[in-house]
Write a protein that holds these residues in place. Structure first.
Motif, PDB file in Angstrom:
ATOM      1  N   VAL A 129      11.345   3.279  -3.822  1.00 51.22           N
ATOM      2  CA  VAL A 129      10.459   4.431  -3.685  1.00 51.22           C
ATOM      3  C   VAL A 129      11.218   5.525  -2.938  1.00 51.22           C
ATOM      4  CG1 VAL A 129       8.297   5.292  -2.704  1.00 51.22           C
ATOM      5  CG2 VAL A 129       8.403   2.992  -3.699  1.00 51.22           C
ATOM      6  N   LYS A 130      11.318   6.692  -3.526  1.00 53.68           N
ATOM      7  CA  LYS A 130      12.089   7.777  -2.925  1.00 53.68           C
ATOM      8  C   LYS A 130      11.463   8.215  -1.609  1.00 53.68           C
ATOM      9  CE  LYS A 130      13.856   9.615  -7.290  1.00 53.68           C
ATOM     10  NZ  LYS A 130      13.961  10.803  -8.172  1.00 53.68           N
ATOM     11  N   GLU A 131      12.329   8.450  -0.638  1.00 51.88           N
ATOM     12  CA  GLU A 131      11.848   8.878   0.670  1.00 51.88           C
ATOM     13  C   GLU A 131      11.224  10.267   0.582  1.00 51.88           C
ATOM     14  OE1 GLU A 131      14.863   8.667   3.569  1.00 51.88           O
ATOM     15  OE2 GLU A 131      15.242   6.518   3.313  1.00 51.88           O
ATOM     16  N   SER A 132      10.040  10.401   1.184  1.00 51.68           N
ATOM     17  CA  SER A 132       9.337  11.674   1.190  1.00 51.68           C
ATOM     18  C   SER A 132       8.341  11.672   2.343  1.00 51.68           C
ATOM     19  CB  SER A 132       8.617  11.904  -0.143  1.00 51.68           C
ATOM     20  OG  SER A 132       7.806  13.062  -0.092  1.00 51.68           O
ATOM     21  N   SER A 133       8.185  12.826   2.943  1.00 47.13           N
ATOM     22  CA  SER A 133       7.218  12.941   4.033  1.00 47.13           C
ATOM     23  C   SER A 133       5.786  12.819   3.527  1.00 47.13           C
ATOM     24  CB  SER A 133       7.406  14.274   4.756  1.00 47.13           C
ATOM     25  OG  SER A 133       7.244  15.361   3.847  1.00 47.13           O
ATOM     26  N   LYS A 134       5.587  12.992   2.228  1.00 45.28           N
ATOM     27  CA  LYS A 134       4.249  12.905   1.652  1.00 45.28           C
ATOM     28  C   LYS A 134       3.872  11.487   1.258  1.00 45.28           C
ATOM     29  CE  LYS A 134       4.383  17.630  -0.175  1.00 45.28           C
ATOM     30  NZ  LYS A 134       4.251  18.467  -1.390  1.00 45.28           N
TER      31      LYS A 134
ATOM     32  N   LYS B  92      -5.110  18.730   0.105  1.00 50.76           N
ATOM     33  CA  LYS B  92      -6.552  18.546   0.131  1.00 50.76           C
ATOM     34  C   LYS B  92      -6.965  17.157   0.597  1.00 50.76           C
ATOM     35  CE  LYS B  92      -7.402  21.914  -3.561  1.00 50.76           C
ATOM     36  NZ  LYS B  92      -7.996  22.142  -4.904  1.00 50.76           N
ATOM     37  N   GLU B  93      -6.197  16.110   0.187  1.00 51.16           N
ATOM     38  CA  GLU B  93      -6.620  14.749   0.479  1.00 51.16           C
ATOM     39  C   GLU B  93      -5.425  13.803   0.493  1.00 51.16           C
ATOM     40  OE1 GLU B  93      -9.201  13.510  -2.639  1.00 51.16           O
ATOM     41  OE2 GLU B  93      -7.708  13.794  -4.212  1.00 51.16           O
ATOM     42  N   THR B  94      -5.707  12.558   0.889  1.00 48.82           N
ATOM     43  CA  THR B  94      -4.713  11.489   0.827  1.00 48.82           C
ATOM     44  C   THR B  94      -5.122  10.540  -0.292  1.00 48.82           C
ATOM     45  OG1 THR B  94      -4.234  11.629   3.193  1.00 48.82           O
ATOM     46  CG2 THR B  94      -3.624   9.598   2.060  1.00 48.82           C
ATOM     47  N   ARG B  95      -4.243  10.392  -1.257  1.00 53.89           N
ATOM     48  CA  ARG B  95      -4.552   9.607  -2.449  1.00 53.89           C
ATOM     49  C   ARG B  95      -3.845   8.267  -2.373  1.00 53.89           C
ATOM     50  NH1 ARG B  95      -2.341  11.075  -8.460  1.00 53.89           N
ATOM     51  NH2 ARG B  95      -3.112   9.217  -9.547  1.00 53.89           N
ATOM     52  N   LEU B  96      -4.592   7.189  -2.616  1.00 57.35           N
ATOM     53  CA  LEU B  96      -4.022   5.853  -2.615  1.00 57.35           C
ATOM     54  C   LEU B  96      -3.477   5.525  -4.001  1.00 57.35           C
ATOM     55  CD1 LEU B  96      -6.436   3.595  -0.515  1.00 57.35           C
ATOM     56  CD2 LEU B  96      -4.059   4.181  -0.006  1.00 57.35           C
ATOM     57  N   LEU B  97      -2.163   5.375  -4.091  1.00 61.13           N
ATOM     58  CA  LEU B  97      -1.564   4.957  -5.350  1.00 61.13           C
ATOM     59  C   LEU B  97      -1.622   3.441  -5.487  1.00 61.13           C
ATOM     60  CD1 LEU B  97       1.587   7.282  -5.336  1.00 61.13           C
ATOM     61  CD2 LEU B  97      -0.674   7.716  -6.321  1.00 61.13           C
ATOM     62  N   LEU B  98      -1.443   2.726  -4.378  1.00 60.94           N
ATOM     63  CA  LEU B  98      -1.625   1.281  -4.308  1.00 60.94           C
ATOM     64  C   LEU B  98      -2.491   1.017  -3.086  1.00 60.94           C
ATOM     65  CD1 LEU B  98       2.067   0.128  -4.983  1.00 60.94           C
ATOM     66  CD2 LEU B  98       0.182   0.115  -6.622  1.00 60.94           C
ATOM     67  N   ASP B  99      -3.571   0.263  -3.250  1.00 59.59           N
ATOM     68  CA  ASP B  99      -4.567   0.162  -2.179  1.00 59.59           C
ATOM     69  C   ASP B  99      -4.297  -0.954  -1.178  1.00 59.59           C
ATOM     70  OD1 ASP B  99      -5.152  -2.061  -3.701  1.00 59.59           O
ATOM     71  OD2 ASP B  99      -7.333  -1.777  -3.605  1.00 59.59           O
ATOM     72  N   GLY B 100      -3.215  -1.707  -1.333  1.00 58.90           N
ATOM     73  CA  GLY B 100      -2.900  -2.768  -0.384  1.00 58.90           C
ATOM     74  C   GLY B 100      -3.374  -4.139  -0.799  1.00 58.90           C
ATOM     75  N   SER B 101      -4.015  -4.246  -1.944  1.00 60.76           N
ATOM     76  CA  SER B 101      -4.522  -5.551  -2.379  1.00 60.76           C
ATOM     77  C   SER B 101      -3.500  -6.340  -3.196  1.00 60.76           C
ATOM     78  CB  SER B 101      -5.795  -5.368  -3.215  1.00 60.76           C
ATOM     79  OG  SER B 101      -5.523  -4.598  -4.377  1.00 60.76           O
ATOM     80  N   SER B 102      -2.402  -5.688  -3.578  1.00 62.17           N
ATOM     81  CA  SER B 102      -1.422  -6.348  -4.456  1.00 62.17           C
ATOM     82  C   SER B 102      -0.728  -7.489  -3.712  1.00 62.17           C
ATOM     83  CB  SER B 102      -0.390  -5.331  -4.949  1.00 62.17           C
ATOM     84  OG  SER B 102      -1.020  -4.331  -5.731  1.00 62.17           O
TER      85      SER B 102
ATOM     86  N   GLU C 264       0.847  -1.198   0.000  1.00 56.69           N
ATOM     87  CA  GLU C 264       0.000   0.000   0.000  1.00 56.69           C
ATOM     88  C   GLU C 264       0.884   1.251   0.000  1.00 56.69           C
ATOM     89  OE1 GLU C 264      -2.960   2.330   3.092  1.00 56.69           O
ATOM     90  OE2 GLU C 264      -3.106   0.127   2.943  1.00 56.69           O
ATOM     91  N   LEU C 265       0.590   2.160  -0.908  1.00 56.27           N
ATOM     92  CA  LEU C 265       1.344   3.407  -1.017  1.00 56.27           C
ATOM     93  C   LEU C 265       0.356   4.555  -1.122  1.00 56.27           C
ATOM     94  CD1 LEU C 265       4.100   4.812  -1.323  1.00 56.27           C
ATOM     95  CD2 LEU C 265       3.863   4.537  -3.801  1.00 56.27           C
ATOM     96  N   SER C 266       0.480   5.504  -0.195  1.00 57.37           N
ATOM     97  CA  SER C 266      -0.427   6.652  -0.179  1.00 57.37           C
ATOM     98  C   SER C 266       0.367   7.937  -0.335  1.00 57.37           C
ATOM     99  CB  SER C 266      -1.230   6.687   1.127  1.00 57.37           C
ATOM    100  OG  SER C 266      -0.358   6.766   2.243  1.00 57.37           O
ATOM    101  N   LEU C 267      -0.257   8.899  -0.989  1.00 51.09           N
ATOM    102  CA  LEU C 267       0.344  10.210  -1.222  1.00 51.09           C
ATOM    103  C   LEU C 267      -0.514  11.266  -0.545  1.00 51.09           C
ATOM    104  CD1 LEU C 267       2.328  12.143  -2.662  1.00 51.09           C
ATOM    105  CD2 LEU C 267       0.801  12.075  -4.648  1.00 51.09           C
ATOM    106  N   LYS C 268       0.098  11.995   0.384  1.00 49.26           N
ATOM    107  CA  LYS C 268      -0.611  13.031   1.119  1.00 49.26           C
ATOM    108  C   LYS C 268      -0.475  14.365   0.396  1.00 49.26           C
ATOM    109  CE  LYS C 268       0.095  10.884   5.660  1.00 49.26           C
ATOM    110  NZ  LYS C 268       0.656  11.070   7.029  1.00 49.26           N
ATOM    111  N   THR C 269      -1.602  14.987   0.116  1.00 39.27           N
ATOM    112  CA  THR C 269      -1.617  16.317  -0.473  1.00 39.27           C
ATOM    113  C   THR C 269      -2.316  17.272   0.489  1.00 39.27           C
ATOM    114  OG1 THR C 269      -3.698  15.869  -1.644  1.00 39.27           O
ATOM    115  CG2 THR C 269      -1.637  15.346  -2.786  1.00 39.27           C
TER     116      THR C 269
END
Length: 732
Positions: free
Chosen positions: A210-215, A169-179, A162-167
């Motif tokens: 995956v590059k390290e990022s606080s987001k 406005k919202e938190t966007r799921l790039l990978l939802d954890g089902s893989s 699971e990979l999420s991106l925090k913006t």
């Protein structure tokens, strides 16, 4: 022995059984020599001329005093002990040569002494004797490499990625954890999905890239041969990016030779290294193109498919058991794509685990893979045998027509684009149903039966961070040779620079005609300023355009510990010296003859030397700008502002007293200022001017009077060279 250990720590560290301590000592030693080199050069260029420094300066004077004397008539001869500043008596290189010799001695003398000691003891030379290390990535026996065989097999399993991106406005799921899935040795796993489905994101997550990022927040589990991997560390695997970037003017064989020698260091003889290169060429099918330059978008070389296969070959040098590829067939025609996939098939047949993201493959390419993982919008849509996916979609209620290829059909099934006679609502329901079915399907991950994954003991697979396997001399030799080849083989760039130098020299020569009247004083200052500005402009711009492309290659090589930073920059700087000298000599010859600059003995040589020193300093600044800029567009956007600041603070447009307090540091690092001052000091020294003609302000009888009137009185060429050397070292 204690003192010897302190001086030569690498020889003892190499025998240590603790590889971590050995690598730390190795890196610490090279950092120590690098800082000592920087300290000594700064001392030579900044401390007043006393004791040892005066000896170095006087040595430079003696070396470069073979030509006719440059003393003005009636000027007393320097006895070498006078405290007055006579740095104008010798060329700028008198500073660099002693410093360079001292630096080379400090860096390379320990290795040479140790080799001599070994020969005296009768030991085998390190360059010819293979070294055994159970932790190394490759094994050499009897001079022949077992590079292609790979002794360890890697079974990679994963779940819950699971990979999420925090913006804002919202938190966007790039990978939802089902893989979930498993890549087995000897098999090829194909990851497919529509554009923007998260294929490359999943691949980077599996490889730990995956590059390290606080987001970004990454979660999930990975298993190597049934054991959990600790955290999101990078796996010791080959990773072939979508864009293959190489030095364009090197041949395929030279590219492989360069990397094999650096990666293997002293562990193999030249014959063994040549055997490895030939095996690599044979494995990826590049024997016929071995002596063809690689090329790029601007330089014609090998084809795009061959360049992709070369990128696989350079990663296979260390014989990794696990291979990741990000869209290797993108941009290739069907024939080139099929040839590339056959190469991957050969790797898998040798027991390697191959995971590749494939975008819209042909049916022939698709059929070469063993397993298939489908993703759409970050969700798992299917995992299993590739040969079963067609029947699986048919069971789910989406059969394929006979004339439709399997790859095309499954991509249509997992896309939200409506199929034939299907509404948007039905398309959304289809995607949701396939995602739910895939999440409920049982998958054997090979992690120990019914054991809870949380109860398994995690292991770290982080690659060991040892130093480069080649010595500093080998690094410098290979990097210098590569840089010189790139410079010397770039015929288009050489022709363009020659045209630039000749045309600018002719323009200056057609406008300026210098005499010895009072008006020529202002003309001389103006000409020196234009030369300094033009040289800085061309040198910085050339470096800015070229280095960002080179940085993409060098950054990866430095990250993989192929070599150290110091040999790279020293080799790059020295490789450019011959052409810099030729270009400046060509330009100086034209300008000197046509404009009527001072013909006093020695001045032309110093003029060319100052132009070369000015050009190298500007090129170093361009390298710094290119290094801190993410791409050439950003670097070119920064470039005009830097040039404008250098022109403003070049020493004649604003006085030092009226410079804002917060900006008074800029003239001290001004590229144009030091180049302008050096050229002016060289030109006006010893000149005599006619005072009977029209006057332009206060009369200046001599060049020294003109320099003093312009605020350059009391300055010396030594000040200029010290400043330029400091700027160059800082930029490096």
């Amino acid at each position: 022995k204690g003192s010897t250990y302190l001086i030569f720590p690498t020889q003892y560290a190499a025998k240590s059984t603790d590889s971590v301590q050995s690598g730390a000592r190795f890196n610490a030693m090279h950092r120590s020599w690098s800082f000592l080199f920087l300290f000594l050069v700064l001392q030579v260029h900044s401390i007043p001329a006393v004791h040892g420094q005066r000896a170095i300066v006087n040595l430079g004077k003696r070396i470069f005093s073979r030509g006719p004397s440059t003393r003005a008539k009636g000027e007393p001869q320097d006895d070498g002990d006078n405290n007055t500043d006579n740095n104008q008596e010798f060329p700028p290189s008198a500073y660099w040569i002693p410093a360079a010799v001292t630096a080379l001695a400090l860096v390379y003398l320990p290795d040479l002494i140790e080799k001599r000691r070994k020969r005296q003891r009768g030991d085998t030379d390190d360059d010819d004797a293979p070294m055994e290390d159970a932790n190394e990535d490759f094994v050499i026996q009897n001079g022949a490499s077992k590079l292609m065989e790979g002794s360890d097999e890697v079974d990679l399993a994963f779940e819950g990625i699971e990979l999420s991106l925090k913006t804002k406005k919202e938190t966007r799921l790039l990978l939802d954890g089902s893989s979930r899935g498993r890549a087995k040795p000897g098999r090829m796993l194909c990851i497919m999905g529509p554009s923007g489905a998260g294929k490359s994101t999943l691949l980077h997550a599996l490889a730990g890239r995956v590059k390290e990022s606080s987001k970004l927040q990454l979660e999930g589990r990975r298993y190597i041969n049934g054991h959990p991997v600790d955290g999101d560390c990078m796996l010791p695997a080959a990773f072939i990016e979508q864009e293959a970037v190489f030095f364009p003017h090197m041949t395929v064989r030279e590219t492989l030779n360069f990397r094999v020698e650096l990666k293997m260091g002293r562990q193999a003889s030249k014959v063994a290294r040549d055997d490895i290169v030939n095996q690599l060429l044979d494995q990826v099918g590049l024997e016929k193109s071995a002596d063809t330059i690689v090329g790029d978008n601007k330089v014609r070389g090998i084809s795009g498919g061959e360049r992709k296969r070369l990128s696989i070959a350079v990663e296979m040098i260390s014989s990794p058991s696990l291979v990741f590829l990000d869209e290797p067939t993108s941009g290739l025609d069907s024939t080139a794509a099929m040839t590339l996939v056959k190469t991957l098939r050969n790797l898998a047949d040798q027991g390697k685990t191959v995971i590749a993201v494939i975008h819209q493959p042909s049916q022939h390419v698709f059929s070469k893979f063993d397993d298939l993982l489908l993703v759409s919008e970050g969700k798992l849509m299917y995992y299993g045998d590739l040969k079963d996916v067609r029947s699986y979609m048919e069971k789910m209620g989406y059969p394929a027509e006979e004339e439709t290829g399997t790859a095309e059909h499954v991509l249509d099934c997992i896309s939200r684009q409506p199929l034939e006679d299907e509404s948007i609502e039905e398309a959304n329901a289809r995607v949701a149903m396939l995602a739910e079915a895939a999440s409920e399907k049982k998958i054997d991950l090979g992690i120990g039966g019914d054991k809870n994954p949380d109860e398994l003991h995690p292991v770290s697979t982080m690659s060991k961070r040892s130093g480069p396997k080649s010595g500093l001399i080998t690094q410098f030799r290979l990097l210098f040779k590569r840089s010189f080849r790139e410079v010397a083989r770039g015929k288009t760039a050489i022709i363009v620079k020659i045209v630039q130098q000749v045309s600018i020299g002719l323009i200056y020569g057609g406008i300026y005609g210098l005499g010895n009247n009072q008006a020529s004083i202002q003309d001389r200052f103006g000409l020196m300023s234009l030369i300094a500005i033009g040289s800085a402009n061309m040198a910085v711009a050339a470096s800015i355009r070229a280095f960002p492309r080179e940085k993409a290659i060098v950054s990866g090589e430095l990250a993989s510990n192929m070599y150290n930073t110091l040999p790279y920059f020293v080799g790059k700087a020295l490789s450019e010296l011959p052409l810099v000298g030729i270009f400046n000599a060509l330009f100086g010859s034209i300008v000197y003859q046509l404009t009527g600059l001072s013909k006093m003995p020695g001045k032309f040589g110093r003029f060319v030397g100052l132009l070369a020193s000015h050009g190298l300093t500007c090129e170093a600044t361009g390298l710094l700008i290119g290094a801190i800029s993410p791409n050439s567009d950003v670097a070119l956007a920064i470039f005009p502002a830097i040039i404008v600041l250098n022109i403003i603070f070049d020493g004649k447009n604003i006085s030092e007293e009226n410079t804002p307090r917060l900006l008074r540091w800029i003239p001290k690092v001004g590229l144009i200022r030091w180049g302008f001052e050096g050229l002016c000091l060289n030109e006006f020294e010893g000149l005599e001017f006619d005072t009977s003609g029209p006057r332009r302000g206060p009369v200046a009888k001599s060049g020294e009077d003109a320099l003093a009137r312009f605020g350059l009185g009391g300055k010396s060429l030594g000040d200029v060279i010290r400043a330029q050397g400091t700027i160059t070292l800082f930029c490096w």
